[in-house]
Design a protein around this motif. Structure first.
Motif, PDB file in Angstrom:
ATOM      1  N   LEU A  64       0.847  -1.193   0.000  1.00 18.12           N
ATOM      2  CA  LEU A  64       0.000   0.000   0.000  1.00 18.12           C
ATOM      3  C   LEU A  64       0.883   1.243   0.000  1.00 18.12           C
ATOM      4  N   GLY A  65       0.447   2.248  -0.750  1.00 18.65           N
ATOM      5  CA  GLY A  65       1.227   3.482  -0.846  1.00 18.65           C
ATOM      6  C   GLY A  65       1.165   4.286   0.441  1.00 18.65           C
ATOM      7  N   ALA A  66       2.335   4.652   0.939  1.00 17.22           N
ATOM      8  CA  ALA A  66       2.418   5.501   2.134  1.00 17.22           C
ATOM      9  C   ALA A  66       3.729   6.278   2.073  1.00 17.22           C
ATOM     10  N   LYS A  67       3.730   7.462   2.645  1.00 18.62           N
ATOM     11  CA  LYS A  67       4.967   8.246   2.670  1.00 18.62           C
ATOM     12  C   LYS A  67       5.000   9.116   3.921  1.00 18.62           C
ATOM     13  N   VAL A  68       6.196   9.572   4.246  1.00 11.16           N
ATOM     14  CA  VAL A  68       6.370  10.458   5.407  1.00 11.16           C
ATOM     15  C   VAL A  68       7.165  11.682   4.944  1.00 11.16           C
ATOM     16  N   PRO A  69       6.489  12.655   4.333  1.00  9.37           N
ATOM     17  CA  PRO A  69       7.199  13.859   3.890  1.00  9.37           C
ATOM     18  C   PRO A  69       7.626  14.721   5.085  1.00  9.37           C
ATOM     19  N   ARG A  70       8.711  15.474   4.915  1.00  8.55           N
ATOM     20  CA  ARG A  70       9.223  16.327   5.996  1.00  8.55           C
ATOM     21  C   ARG A  70       9.204  17.795   5.606  1.00  8.55           C
ATOM     22  N   SER A  99      21.140   4.774   6.558  1.00 11.33           N
ATOM     23  CA  SER A  99      21.510   5.296   5.231  1.00 11.33           C
ATOM     24  C   SER A  99      20.546   6.380   4.752  1.00 11.33           C
ATOM     25  N   LEU A 100      19.346   6.420   5.313  1.00  8.60           N
ATOM     26  CA  LEU A 100      18.365   7.421   4.892  1.00  8.60           C
ATOM     27  C   LEU A 100      18.678   8.775   5.522  1.00  8.60           C
ATOM     28  N   THR A 101      18.480   9.819   4.744  1.00  9.57           N
ATOM     29  CA  THR A 101      18.760  11.166   5.250  1.00  9.57           C
ATOM     30  C   THR A 101      17.564  12.090   5.011  1.00  9.57           C
ATOM     31  N   TYR A 102      17.529  13.189   5.747  1.00  9.10           N
ATOM     32  CA  TYR A 102      16.529  14.237   5.512  1.00  9.10           C
ATOM     33  C   TYR A 102      17.154  15.584   5.832  1.00  9.10           C
ATOM     34  N   SER A 103      16.537  16.638   5.297  1.00  9.84           N
ATOM     35  CA  SER A 103      17.076  17.981   5.492  1.00  9.84           C
ATOM     36  C   SER A 103      16.550  18.582   6.793  1.00  9.84           C
ATOM     37  N   CYS A 105      16.837  22.040   8.556  1.00 12.52           N
ATOM     38  CA  CYS A 105      17.270  23.442   8.479  1.00 12.52           C
ATOM     39  C   CYS A 105      18.508  23.600   7.589  1.00 12.52           C
ATOM     40  N   GLY A 106      18.484  22.891   6.441  1.00 14.77           N
ATOM     41  CA  GLY A 106      19.587  22.997   5.479  1.00 14.77           C
ATOM     42  C   GLY A 106      20.716  22.021   5.698  1.00 14.77           C
ATOM     43  N   HIS A 107      20.712  21.296   6.810  1.00 15.73           N
ATOM     44  CA  HIS A 107      21.757  20.308   7.089  1.00 15.73           C
ATOM     45  C   HIS A 107      21.247  18.904   6.759  1.00 15.73           C
ATOM     46  N   GLU A 108      22.145  18.061   6.241  1.00  9.33           N
ATOM     47  CA  GLU A 108      21.762  16.673   5.973  1.00  9.33           C
ATOM     48  C   GLU A 108      21.845  15.869   7.272  1.00  9.33           C
ATOM     49  N   ASN A 109      20.741  15.262   7.647  1.00  2.38           N
ATOM     50  CA  ASN A 109      20.672  14.522   8.902  1.00  2.38           C
ATOM     51  C   ASN A 109      20.378  13.047   8.620  1.00  2.38           C
ATOM     52  N   HIS A 110      21.193  12.140   9.161  1.00  4.58           N
ATOM     53  CA  HIS A 110      20.932  10.704   8.991  1.00  4.58           C
ATOM     54  C   HIS A 110      19.854  10.268   9.975  1.00  4.58           C
ATOM     55  N   MET A 111      18.966   9.384   9.513  1.00  5.66           N
ATOM     56  CA  MET A 111      17.867   8.939  10.368  1.00  5.66           C
ATOM     57  C   MET A 111      18.371   8.000  11.456  1.00  5.66           C
ATOM     58  N   SER A 112      17.962   8.295  12.675  1.00  3.69           N
ATOM     59  CA  SER A 112      18.322   7.470  13.826  1.00  3.69           C
ATOM     60  C   SER A 112      17.169   6.511  14.119  1.00  3.69           C
ATOM     61  N   PRO A 113      17.379   5.525  15.006  1.00  6.25           N
ATOM     62  CA  PRO A 113      16.255   4.672  15.407  1.00  6.25           C
ATOM     63  C   PRO A 113      15.064   5.470  15.922  1.00  6.25           C
ATOM     64  N   ASP A 114      15.319   6.575  16.610  1.00  2.00           N
ATOM     65  CA  ASP A 114      14.224   7.423  17.110  1.00  2.00           C
ATOM     66  C   ASP A 114      13.388   7.987  15.961  1.00  2.00           C
ATOM     67  N   ASP A 115      14.061   8.407  14.887  1.00  2.00           N
ATOM     68  CA  ASP A 115      13.350   8.953  13.714  1.00  2.00           C
ATOM     69  C   ASP A 115      12.461   7.882  13.077  1.00  2.00           C
ATOM     70  N   HIS A 116      13.008   6.675  12.924  1.00  2.00           N
ATOM     71  CA  HIS A 116      12.228   5.580  12.320  1.00  2.00           C
ATOM     72  C   HIS A 116      11.021   5.225  13.184  1.00  2.00           C
ATOM     73  N   TYR A 117      11.221   5.219  14.486  1.00  2.00           N
ATOM     74  CA  TYR A 117      10.125   4.881  15.404  1.00  2.00           C
ATOM     75  C   TYR A 117       9.016   5.944  15.335  1.00  2.00           C
ATOM     76  N   GLN A 118       9.422   7.206  15.249  1.00  2.00           N
ATOM     77  CA  GLN A 118       8.424   8.281  15.117  1.00  2.00           C
ATOM     78  C   GLN A 118       7.645   8.144  13.811  1.00  2.00           C
ATOM     79  N   ASP A 119       8.348   7.785  12.722  1.00  7.32           N
ATOM     80  CA  ASP A 119       7.684   7.599  11.427  1.00  7.32           C
ATOM     81  C   ASP A 119       6.674   6.452  11.487  1.00  7.32           C
TER      82      ASP A 119
END
Length: 394
Positions: A64-70, A99-103, A105-119
């Motif tokens: 199923l299609g799903a996304k988490v835009p930032r 390996s996944l990153t997101y912007s 405030c202009g900085h490239e941030n690698h996703m941590s376990p906390d980020d994945h859990y929030q998603d």
């Protein structure tokens, strides 16, 4: 194997229309799982498949299609792109995919376990209670290493499990949980911790020839007291002896948040001339398991195979390259349940154990509301693959 699974599943009505949502860090694994589900359900013959209860049973894809835009600030939202009303949902998340990153405030941030859990929570929130049942498949259990208190500490894993069930998650499936007793935090909900013992043995036998699988030529080793149950299971199924190391620590010092290990002490019979299967739940930096391998080589062990469900390799793979070059280790087996960096997959000493078919079996079976107990105890399949190896059929 396939025939047995299909025969068992034919008579029961699915819980709901099957839907699989792999989060971004799990897309590759999700596509492999979907391939098997589509293949089996296309081939499966059922006299009821045209009935209303089997509506949407055979489809081109169950993803199923799903996304988490930032947003630019790093905040995010979960969006589901198609209807999930009445669905039996399986949400896959890999909290270790750095390996996944997101912007931010202009900085490239690698996703941590906390980020994945929030998603994960964002996607569950986007479902809005409209699914018939939600099962979270989280191979590496979030915060599972923080599962008990030894001082005035947070109990992160227990809180996470309670949070998920309070949001409407019915079942949580994980692999080789650091301590399965953490399920006591959610005693009224489904919690399964699955062992990949069969995949390890199959991976080893398919890639290494001329192994003698008996107590005179092979031994199973637990690198610490916490992993004893894994080693005992494999040793008993294969009819081998087992040994154990325990870590002697210096409790007067704390380095990187832990008491440093002074020595690895061995308990067990002679390892001289025998092949060793070292079994553990994860390879983090790899220091501990390589020290165990070195200690076994000092005791004149023959070949050394390291099996770990999760290959984190937090300090890279150079130490393993060196150990392989020096003849300290022969093969390292880990699963594709978490992100595998490309340089790992290229290594001569590495064996990748694919878990996608196994997860597809679990999803297919649970969707039919049928017992998965035989999938959780693979002793019969292990015996089959060993006998094939001994007769040269593998």
């Amino acid at each position: 194997m396939l025939a047995r699974e299909e025969k068992r599943n034919l008579e029961t009505i699915p819980v709901g229309s099957l839907g699989v949502i792999p989060l971004e860090g799990c897309r590759k694994l999700g596509r492999k799982i979907d391939y098997y589900l589509v293949k089996w359900r296309t081939e499966r013959e059922s006299e009821h498949k045209d009935s209303l209860a089997f509506s949407g049973y055979q489809r081109d894809s169950y993803l199923l299609g799903a996304k988490v835009p930032r947003f630019g600030s790093g905040e995010a939202k979960g969006v589901i792109l198609e209807s999930v009303r009445g669905s039996d949902l399986y949400i896959l998340v890999d909290v270790c995919n750095y390996s996944l990153t997101y912007s931010l405030c202009g900085h490239e941030n690698h996703m941590s376990p906390d980020d994945h859990y929030q998603d994960l929570k964002r996607i569950i929130s986007a479902v809005g209670g409209k699914a018939r049942r939600i099962t979270v498949i989280m191979p590496f259990l979030y915060e599972s290493r923080q599962h008990k208190r030894t001082a005035r500490e947070s109990l992160d894993c227990a809180i996470a499990l309670q949070e998920l069930t309070s949001m409407g998650v019915d079942n949580i499936i994980t692999f080789d949980a650091h301590d399965s007793r953490v399920q006591n935090a959610i005693p009224l909900h489904g919690f399964e911790t699955v062992q990949p013992a069969y995949q390890f043995i199959k991976g080893l036998l398919r890639n290494v020839k001329d192994l003698q699988i008996d107590a005179s030529h092979m031994m199973v080793i637990s690198p610490d007291e916490g992993g004893m149950s894994r080693a005992i299971y494999i040793a008993n199924v294969l009819g081998l002896d087992m040994g154990m190391f325990y870590k002697r620590r210096d409790y007067t010092k704390v380095i990187n948040g832990r008491n440093p290990i002074v020595a690895h002490e061995f308990l067990g019979t002679s390892v001289e001339g025998k092949d060793m299967i070292i079994i553990d739940d994860m390879v983090s930096s790899g220091e501990s398991v390589l020290e165990v391998a070195a200690a076994l080589k000092e005791r004149k062990a023959n070949k050394i195979f390291i099996c770990a469900t999760f290959g984190l390799f937090t300090n890279g793979v150079c130490k393993f390259d060196q150990a392989y070059k020096e003849g300290l280790i022969d093969r390292v087996l880990t699963t594709n349940l978490i992100y595998q960096p490309p340089e790992l997959l290229e290594r001569e000493w590495y064996i990748n154990c694919d878990m996608s078919k196994y997860i597809a079996y679990i999803i297919d079976t649970l969707n039919h509301d049928t017992s998965i107990s035989d999938l959780l105890d693979p002793s019969e399949r292990i015996q089959r693959v060993v006998s094939k190896y001994k007769t040269g059929e593998l």
